[in-house]
Motif scaffolding. Structure first.
Motif, short mmCIF file in Angstrom:
data_model
loop_
_atom_site.label_atom_id
_atom_site.label_comp_id
_atom_site.label_asym_id
_atom_site.label_seq_id
_atom_site.Cartn_x
_atom_site.Cartn_y
_atom_site.Cartn_z
N ASP A 115 48.38 89.33 -75.05
CA ASP A 115 49.98 89.05 -75.54
C ASP A 115 50.01 89.29 -76.98
O ASP A 115 51.13 89.19 -77.54
CB ASP A 115 50.22 87.69 -75.16
CG ASP A 115 49.43 86.55 -75.88
OD1 ASP A 115 48.56 86.95 -76.79
OD2 ASP A 115 49.80 85.33 -75.71
N GLY A 116 49.06 89.63 -77.62
CA GLY A 116 49.32 90.05 -79.01
C GLY A 116 48.84 88.97 -80.22
O GLY A 116 48.66 89.23 -81.13
N TYR A 117 48.34 87.89 -79.43
CA TYR A 117 47.95 86.51 -80.22
C TYR A 117 46.51 86.75 -80.81
O TYR A 117 45.83 87.56 -79.85
CB TYR A 117 48.44 85.60 -79.45
CG TYR A 117 48.04 84.03 -80.19
CD1 TYR A 117 48.99 83.74 -81.43
CD2 TYR A 117 47.02 83.37 -80.21
CE1 TYR A 117 48.76 82.65 -82.07
CE2 TYR A 117 46.74 82.18 -81.02
CZ TYR A 117 47.74 81.77 -81.87
OH TYR A 117 47.52 80.58 -82.69
N TYR A 118 46.34 86.28 -81.58
CA TYR A 118 44.83 86.55 -82.27
C TYR A 118 43.78 85.76 -81.41
O TYR A 118 44.13 84.96 -80.37
CB TYR A 118 44.76 85.56 -83.71
CG TYR A 118 45.47 86.50 -84.79
CD1 TYR A 118 44.90 87.42 -85.40
CD2 TYR A 118 46.55 85.84 -85.00
CE1 TYR A 118 45.66 88.06 -86.54
CE2 TYR A 118 47.40 86.39 -86.28
CZ TYR A 118 46.87 87.46 -86.82
OH TYR A 118 47.60 88.10 -87.90
N HIS A 119 42.57 86.59 -81.43
CA HIS A 119 41.45 85.88 -80.53
C HIS A 119 41.22 84.57 -81.16
O HIS A 119 41.11 84.19 -82.41
CB HIS A 119 40.17 86.59 -81.04
CG HIS A 119 38.93 86.13 -80.65
ND1 HIS A 119 38.35 86.29 -79.30
CD2 HIS A 119 38.08 85.11 -81.23
CE1 HIS A 119 37.52 85.48 -78.94
NE2 HIS A 119 37.21 84.93 -80.22
N THR A 120 41.41 83.49 -80.36
CA THR A 120 41.07 81.88 -80.63
C THR A 120 39.87 81.59 -80.29
O THR A 120 39.22 81.51 -79.48
CB THR A 120 42.26 81.18 -79.82
OG1 THR A 120 43.38 81.93 -80.01
CG2 THR A 120 42.26 79.88 -80.09
N LYS A 173 38.49 89.91 -84.65
CA LYS A 173 38.08 90.31 -83.23
C LYS A 173 39.31 90.58 -82.58
O LYS A 173 40.55 90.44 -83.17
CB LYS A 173 37.54 88.97 -82.66
CG LYS A 173 36.12 88.51 -83.17
CD LYS A 173 35.65 87.39 -82.38
CE LYS A 173 34.33 86.87 -83.14
NZ LYS A 173 33.61 85.59 -82.52
N GLU A 174 39.20 91.26 -81.42
CA GLU A 174 40.07 91.83 -80.61
C GLU A 174 41.26 90.90 -80.43
O GLU A 174 40.92 89.65 -79.85
CB GLU A 174 39.73 92.58 -79.48
CG GLU A 174 40.76 93.32 -78.69
CD GLU A 174 40.12 94.19 -77.69
OE1 GLU A 174 40.74 94.59 -76.55
OE2 GLU A 174 38.89 94.66 -77.64
N ARG A 175 42.48 91.23 -80.42
CA ARG A 175 43.71 90.30 -80.01
C ARG A 175 43.63 90.09 -78.74
O ARG A 175 43.17 90.87 -77.86
CB ARG A 175 44.90 90.78 -80.54
CG ARG A 175 45.09 90.74 -82.21
CD ARG A 175 46.33 91.15 -82.53
NE ARG A 175 46.49 91.09 -84.26
CZ ARG A 175 47.54 90.28 -84.58
NH1 ARG A 175 48.48 89.74 -83.98
NH2 ARG A 175 47.61 90.36 -85.78
N GLN A 176 44.40 89.18 -78.25
CA GLN A 176 44.46 88.77 -76.70
C GLN A 176 45.44 89.95 -76.23
O GLN A 176 46.42 90.23 -77.01
CB GLN A 176 44.96 87.16 -76.60
CG GLN A 176 43.84 86.35 -77.07
CD GLN A 176 44.31 84.69 -76.93
OE1 GLN A 176 44.99 84.46 -76.27
NE2 GLN A 176 44.00 84.03 -77.96
#
Length: 164
Positions: free
Chosen positions: A152-157, A147-150
């Motif tokens: 800030d570059g962090y993974y979708h959580t 899924k698209e990252r947040q």
């Protein structure tokens, strides 16, 4: 290079292909919280990063010190894996997964990777024994690599468990 917002410690990789299994995975992560807190017995889990290593010149990562904290981290990782296995979700993507903090990876540059270009050890040789610092583990995230990252570059959580 990894963007600052995307730094994380990878404990394990699994493949969840059905959206309905995401809910089961979230439940499994939440169920793990009590087990993890039992392992830690109210103590902080502080990891030290004493140098770098690589996976086949494709990924450069900060190593986690071989100490009691890493042993606790392994116990937590095994607990998570077993909880996911109990829910019939965990299909090992990499059996020899090594908890690590990724700094650089060729996957971020697929054109170079296709050309057979690797991350040359000379680029990070001086950091082989560099102490990158300590980090207290405060949460565990169930992330999606698809899924698209947040922003800030962090993974979708999908879910987060905060460790008390």
């Amino acid at each position: 290079m990894k963007t600052k917002g995307s730094f994380h410690i990878t404990l394990c990789l699994m493949q969840i292909t059905r959206e309905e299994d995401v809910s089961i995975a979230i439940d499994a992560l939440l169920e793990s919280k009590a087990k993890i807190e039992h392992i830690l017995q109210g103590k902080d889990l502080v990891l030290q990063f004493p140098g770098v290593s690589d996976f086949n010149s494709q990924v450069v990562f900060a190593k986690i010190a071989e100490d009691a904290s890493k042993a606790k981290l392994k116990e937590i990782t095994d607990t998570l894996k077993n909880t996911f296995k109990d829910k019939e979700l965990f299909k090992v993507v990499n059996k020899s997964s090594i908890p690590h903090l990724t700094l650089m990876k060729m996957e971020s540059a697929p054109d170079l990777q296709e050309q057979g270009i690797v991350i040359y050890p000379s680029l990070y040789r001086t950091f082989r024994k560099h102490h990158f610092g300590d980090q207290t583990v405060s949460r565990l995230d169930l992330c999606s690599m698809d899924k698209e990252r947040q922003p800030d570059g962090y993974y979708h959580t999908e879910a987060t468990v905060f460790i008390d």
